[in-house]
Design a protein around this motif. Structure first.
Motif, mmCIF file in Angstrom:
data_model
loop_
_atom_site.group_PDB
_atom_site.id
_atom_site.type_symbol
_atom_site.label_atom_id
_atom_site.label_comp_id
_atom_site.label_asym_id
_atom_site.label_seq_id
_atom_site.Cartn_x
_atom_site.Cartn_y
_atom_site.Cartn_z
ATOM 1 N N VAL A 173 91.264 83.830 129.337
ATOM 2 C CA VAL A 173 92.287 83.983 130.130
ATOM 3 C C VAL A 173 93.182 82.729 130.341
ATOM 4 O O VAL A 173 93.909 82.391 130.598
ATOM 5 C CB VAL A 173 92.585 85.089 130.891
ATOM 6 C CG1 VAL A 173 93.039 84.904 131.664
ATOM 7 C CG2 VAL A 173 92.842 86.549 130.517
ATOM 8 N N ALA A 214 91.886 91.590 131.212
ATOM 9 C CA ALA A 214 92.464 90.299 130.512
ATOM 10 C C ALA A 214 93.507 90.577 129.842
ATOM 11 O O ALA A 214 94.658 89.330 129.503
ATOM 12 C CB ALA A 214 91.409 89.819 130.080
ATOM 13 N N PHE A 218 97.336 88.237 130.224
ATOM 14 C CA PHE A 218 97.381 87.003 129.423
ATOM 15 C C PHE A 218 98.860 87.477 128.941
ATOM 16 O O PHE A 218 99.885 87.063 128.704
ATOM 17 C CB PHE A 218 97.242 87.233 127.483
ATOM 18 C CG PHE A 218 97.446 86.836 127.071
ATOM 19 C CD1 PHE A 218 97.338 85.332 126.263
ATOM 20 C CD2 PHE A 218 97.192 87.364 125.717
ATOM 21 C CE1 PHE A 218 97.224 84.766 125.854
ATOM 22 C CE2 PHE A 218 98.475 86.839 124.807
ATOM 23 C CZ PHE A 218 98.035 85.455 124.681
#
Length: 263
Positions: A173, A214, A218
Motif C-alpha cells: 500500500v 489494505a 488501495f
C-alpha cells in the motif's frame, strides 16, 4: 599545494562516508523483506546496529568536513518531542520495563534513521536510486506472491520473505503510489509502461494477501489520485490511469482466481 591536497583528501574521505551511509539505507530497505519483515530479534538487532553504524559514519563525515550540517524539516520538533515522551514514559511509567526498553531502542533508531535519510538523500539522482531500489524489491516480492498463488503453493499470501500478510499488504500500500507517481514523472514511454506494469503486479499481489483494510485503502487511494488529476485541467486525461490500473487489477484477480478472496 600541500593544503590543497589535504582538502582533497578530506573531501574524498567525507564522500566515502556519505556513500557508505547511502548503501546502508539501501541495505535496510532490502533486509526488511529478506529477514521476514524484520520481526525476529536477530533481524531487529541487525537493523539497530546498522543504524548505529550509520550514525557513527555521519559523525565522522561531519568531523572530516569540519561543519555541522543539519537539514530542518517540519517534522523535527514532533519527532523529538515524541522521542522525549517515550523515554520518560519507558523509564518512569512503564509496567513492562523489558518490553518498553526494546521498543524504545527501536523507536530511537528509526527516528535517527529519519534524520539520516533527510540529511543524506539530497539530490534528485540519490532519490531516484532509492525509489528504484524500493520498487524493485517490492516488485520481486509481489511477483513471488503471484507465482506461488498461481501454482497453489500460497494461500492467503504469507510469502517467502514477509511472514505476516498484514506486513506485506502494508508494504504494498505504501510503495504502489510511488510507482504510480513515478509513471507520471518519467518521460520515456517504455519506463512508464514498466512502472504501470509493476503497479498492477504489486496491486494484484496485495489483493491476494486477503487483508481487507489494505485493499480498501488501495482502492480509496486510486479514487483520490483520480480526483486530484480530474481537478487539474492539464492532468485531466491522466485521471484515466488509476482507472486502467484498477481494471487491470480486477482482470488479474479473475485470471488467477478470486474464490479465496471472496471466501
Amino acid at each position: 599545494m600541500q593544503h590543497s591536497n589535504n582538502e582533497d583528501t578530506r573531501t574524498i574521505m567525507a564522500n566515502i562516508c556519505s556513500r557508505f551511509i547511502e548503501i546502508g539505507i539501501a541495505f535496510l530497505v532490502i533486509s526488511t523483506l529478506v529477514y521476514y519483515g524484520s520481526t525476529h530479534l536477530e533481524a531487529i538487532t541487525m537493523i539497530e546496529l546498522t543504524i548505529v553504524l550509520m550514525i557513527l559514519l555521519w559523525g565522522i563525515e561531519m568531523a572530516i568536513r569540519g561543519d555541522f550540517v543539519f537539514r530542518r524539516t517540519p517534522l523535527d520538533i514532533i519527532i523529538l518531542l515524541f522521542c522525549a515522551y517515550s523515554v520518560v514514559s519507558a523509564i518512569l511509567f512503564s509496567k513492562y520495563a523489558h518490553a518498553s526498553r526494546e521498543a524504545l531502542s527501536l523507536l530511537l533508531c528509526f527516528s535517527a534513521l529519519y534524520f539520516i535519510v533527510v540529511n543524506h538523500i539530497r539530490s534528485r539522482k540519490q532519490l531516484l536510486r532509492l525509489l528504484v531500489i524500493i520498487l524493485l524489491v517490492g516488485f520481486v516480492q509481489a511477483f513471488s506472491h503471484l507465482m506461488q498463488n498461481a501454482t497453489g503453493l500460497l494461500h492467503a499470501s504469507t510469502g517467502d520473505m514477509l511472514n505476516v500478510g498484514n506486513h506485506f499488504a502494508g508494504y504494498m500500500v505504501i510503495i504502489i503510489p510511488l510507482a504510480v507517481a513515478m509513471s507520471f514523472v518519467v518521460r520515456d514511454i517504455g519506463k512508464r509502461v514498466l512502472l504501470m506494469f509493476a503497479s498492477v503486479v504489486m496491486a494484484a499481489a496485495m489483493t491476494f494477501s486477503l487483508v481487507t483494510g489494505a485493499i480498501l485503502a488501495f482502492l480509496l487511494s486510486l479514487v483520490f489520485i483520480a480526483l486530484l488529476f480530474a481537478g487539474a485541467e492539464s492532468l485531466r486525461k491522466r485521471a484515466l490511469v488509476p482507472g486502467v490500473i484498477a481494471l487491470c487489477l480486477i482482470f488479474m484477480v479473475l485470471w488467477f482466481g478470486h474464490d479465496s478472496i471472496f471466501d
